[in-house]
Design an enzyme around this catalytic site. Structure first.
Site, mmCIF file in Angstrom:
data_model
loop_
_atom_site.group_PDB
_atom_site.id
_atom_site.type_symbol
_atom_site.label_atom_id
_atom_site.label_comp_id
_atom_site.label_asym_id
_atom_site.label_seq_id
_atom_site.Cartn_x
_atom_site.Cartn_y
_atom_site.Cartn_z
ATOM 1 N N ASP A 12 30.267 -0.861 6.124
ATOM 2 C CA ASP A 12 31.395 -1.522 5.446
ATOM 3 C C ASP A 12 31.398 -1.286 3.945
ATOM 4 O O ASP A 12 31.849 -2.139 3.179
ATOM 5 C CB ASP A 12 31.398 -3.034 5.747
ATOM 6 C CG ASP A 12 31.351 -3.304 7.229
ATOM 7 O OD1 ASP A 12 32.061 -2.600 7.959
ATOM 8 O OD2 ASP A 12 30.601 -4.197 7.664
ATOM 9 N N LYS A 15 33.528 3.654 3.168
ATOM 10 C CA LYS A 15 33.373 5.112 3.328
ATOM 11 C C LYS A 15 34.648 5.799 3.790
ATOM 12 O O LYS A 15 34.916 6.929 3.429
ATOM 13 C CB LYS A 15 32.310 5.426 4.397
ATOM 14 C CG LYS A 15 30.950 4.906 4.125
ATOM 15 C CD LYS A 15 30.032 5.175 5.303
ATOM 16 C CE LYS A 15 30.316 4.349 6.544
ATOM 17 N NZ LYS A 15 30.083 2.927 6.439
ATOM 18 N N GLY A 39 34.712 1.058 12.020
ATOM 19 C CA GLY A 39 36.105 0.709 11.721
ATOM 20 C C GLY A 39 36.381 1.107 10.288
ATOM 21 O O GLY A 39 36.111 0.344 9.373
ATOM 22 N N HIS A 40 36.852 2.315 10.086
ATOM 23 C CA HIS A 40 37.066 2.824 8.726
ATOM 24 C C HIS A 40 38.527 2.605 8.315
ATOM 25 O O HIS A 40 39.431 3.238 8.846
ATOM 26 C CB HIS A 40 36.686 4.305 8.649
ATOM 27 C CG HIS A 40 35.215 4.526 8.853
ATOM 28 N ND1 HIS A 40 34.636 5.764 8.902
ATOM 29 C CD2 HIS A 40 34.196 3.643 8.990
ATOM 30 C CE1 HIS A 40 33.325 5.634 9.076
ATOM 31 N NE2 HIS A 40 33.044 4.354 9.137
ATOM 32 N N GLN A 213 28.523 3.371 9.947
ATOM 33 C CA GLN A 213 27.558 2.308 9.622
ATOM 34 C C GLN A 213 26.894 2.625 8.269
ATOM 35 O O GLN A 213 27.601 2.980 7.345
ATOM 36 C CB GLN A 213 26.529 2.133 10.749
ATOM 37 C CG GLN A 213 27.125 1.543 12.029
ATOM 38 C CD GLN A 213 27.792 2.549 12.932
ATOM 39 O OE1 GLN A 213 27.295 3.643 13.123
ATOM 40 N NE2 GLN A 213 28.937 2.207 13.478
HETATM 41 P P1 IMP Z 1 26.290 -1.969 17.630
HETATM 42 O O1 IMP Z 1 26.417 -0.744 16.807
HETATM 43 O O2 IMP Z 1 27.602 -2.472 18.191
HETATM 44 O O3 IMP Z 1 25.248 -1.847 18.689
HETATM 45 O O4 IMP Z 1 25.778 -3.142 16.660
HETATM 46 C C1 IMP Z 1 24.492 -3.104 16.046
HETATM 47 C C2 IMP Z 1 24.526 -3.665 14.638
HETATM 48 O O5 IMP Z 1 25.258 -2.763 13.810
HETATM 49 C C3 IMP Z 1 25.229 -5.011 14.513
HETATM 50 O O6 IMP Z 1 24.620 -5.732 13.478
HETATM 51 C C4 IMP Z 1 26.640 -4.626 14.104
HETATM 52 O O7 IMP Z 1 27.312 -5.661 13.431
HETATM 53 C C5 IMP Z 1 26.334 -3.452 13.185
HETATM 54 N N1 IMP Z 1 27.443 -2.513 13.077
HETATM 55 C C6 IMP Z 1 27.845 -1.607 13.985
HETATM 56 N N2 IMP Z 1 28.872 -0.901 13.514
HETATM 57 C C7 IMP Z 1 29.126 -1.338 12.283
HETATM 58 C C8 IMP Z 1 30.056 -0.962 11.265
HETATM 59 O O8 IMP Z 1 30.877 -0.052 11.406
HETATM 60 N N3 IMP Z 1 29.981 -1.676 10.101
HETATM 61 C C9 IMP Z 1 29.064 -2.650 9.890
HETATM 62 N N4 IMP Z 1 28.179 -3.018 10.799
HETATM 63 C C10 IMP Z 1 28.196 -2.371 11.986
#
Ligand code: IMP
Length: 402
Positions: A12, A15, A39-40, A213
């Site tokens: 977040d 990017k 989610g960009h 991420q």
């Molecule tokens: P997962 O990727 O859904 O398995 O989630 C694992 C961890 O990564 C959790 O803490 C999510 O909130 C975090 N996470 C996954 N994708 C994003 C992103 O695009 N932005 C911020 N945090 C993310």
């Protein structure tokens, strides 16, 4: 020239917008990790796009997108994203390519994601529940379904039968329907390409790799186990792209403060009304799940660590504009445990117990204010890496060079 844009924090960082802005100088934006957990958000003058799977190329420019093998693809999400682009008159055909080595996120991956989180109880990761972890786990278990498996109906039927048996035996998940996936594949199939073909057609193309991420959520070098399940730091580029590739520039993006969604230690977190102020001014709600993000001050021990492990060459700062008008900003500069200074600890128990030394810096009225320049210089001198650009607002073109 190839480059990578990646997050230096827990995701977040903004990017998407940066990738879009810089994409005009490249032939392709390549997604190499993650899935629809990303989610960009990209704000154009007349509309806004949230890219979950489609690479964040500038839809107004002559640049294309490639989803390479390191990405796990939810066909339904991808289909909806493509439909949205087309409904806005944006050309997608012959502009978006998807590697047939990508693994497919199946409906029961989401069920398993929820089940695993509930079994973990107080140790839950706080995932996005998009089935990302289970999909990567199936890849490692060698039972995953890849896009190339759809090419032969007999092989596909055998695979689906085997996967259904596997899920029933191992996870007690049954009554699986693949109808939707098969239907969505029909729509997606024209975008699917073999990586060798992609390589052949675009051998000399310049590539901008788009990280998802952030370094601190990387499955190896992040704050494990509170991480995602892919290699979202820069080390994931080659494996995720599937070919050796020279990356000439590694551009790390960080926010002027810090946020995190999901669980895990967060030494500079602000609670109550202080955290709420940052959440409100920064509009800190997840682009994928809508969850309120945890907010806190910029954490330099974590930033130094992320720069080190990613080999970051230069940095871009985002969202400093939302702090305009604050009387002061605080920056965490060191960790301390029982009075002793320490670097970013790998042991998460220690990370959750550290005390933070803060420096309080005067706030800025706007980004032309010399106090803001002082803030940037302070960060550069503390972390030893240059800030080359400043994002000045939410829209794609709101960015200035330094
Ligand atoms: P997962 O990727 O859904 O398995 O989630 C694992 C961890 O990564 C959790 O803490 C999510 O909130 C975090 N996470 C996954 N994708 C994003 C992103 O695009 N932005 C911020 N945090 C993310």
């Amino acid at each position: 020239m190839n480059a990578v844009i990646f997050g230096l924090q827990w995701g977040d960082e903004g990017k998407g917008k940066i990738t879009t802005k810089l994409s005009r100088d490249f032939d392709f934006v390549v997604r190499y990790s993650g899935g629809s957990n990303a989610g960009h958000t990209v704000e154009y003058p007349d509309f806004k796009l949230i890219h979950h799977l489609v690479p964040s190329f500038d839809v107004r420019a002559n640049v294309k997108g490639y989803i390479s093998n390191g990405v796990v693809v939810d066909l339904g999400v991808l289909k909806r994203e493509i439909e949205e682009l087309m409904s806005k008159g944006i050309e997608v055909e012959n502009r978006l390519f998807i590697s047939n080595l990508c693994h497919v996120v199946l409906p029961f991956h989401k069920l398993l994601d929820e089940k695993l989180e509930s079994v973990k109880g107080s140790k839950a990761v706080g995932t996005t529940k998009r089935g990302i972890g289970p999909s990567y786990a199936d890849k490692a278990h060698r039972v995953g379904l890849r896009l190339c498996d759809f090419e032969n109906e007999i092989i596909l039927d055998e695979k689906l039968e085997f996967i259904a048996m596997f899920y029933e035996s191992v996870y007690d998940i049954s009554d699986i329907s693949f109808d939707e996936v098969l239907h969505d594949y029909q729509y997606i199939s024209k975008f699917v390409i073999s990586p060798i073909q992609f390589r052949k057609d675009y051998r000399d193309a310049s590539l901008l790799f788009e990280g998802t991420q952030g370094v601190l959520l990387d499955v190896d070098v992040g704050t494990y186990p509170y991480v995602t399940s892919s290699y979202c730091s820069t080390s994931g580029v080659e494996a995720g792209f599937g070919f050796p590739v020279t990356v000439d520039k590694k551009i790390g993006v960080f926010k002027a403060y810090l946020t995190r969604v999901g669980e895990g230690p967060f030494p500079t977190e602000l609670y109550g009304s202080e955290g709420e102020v940052l959440r409100r001014v920064g509009g800190e709600y997840g682009a994928t799940t809508g969850r309120p993000r945890r907010c806190g001050w910029l954490d330099l021990p974590l930033l130094r660590y992320a720069i080190e492990v990613s080999g970051c060459d230069e940095m871009i700062i985002t969202k400093a504009d939302v702090l305009s008008g604050f009387e002061y900003v605080k920056v965490g500069v060191n960790y301390r445990l029982a009075g002793r200074k320490l670097e970013m600890p790998y042991n998460l128990q220690v990370l959750s117990e550290v005390e933070v030394d803060y420096v309080k810096l005067p706030g800025w009225k706007n980004l032309e204010d010399s106090n803001f320049d002082g803030f940037l210089k302070f960060i550069e001198s503390e972390v030893g890496c240059k800030i080359t650009m400043v994002s000045t607002g939410p829209r794609v073109d709101d960015i200035v060079e330094r």
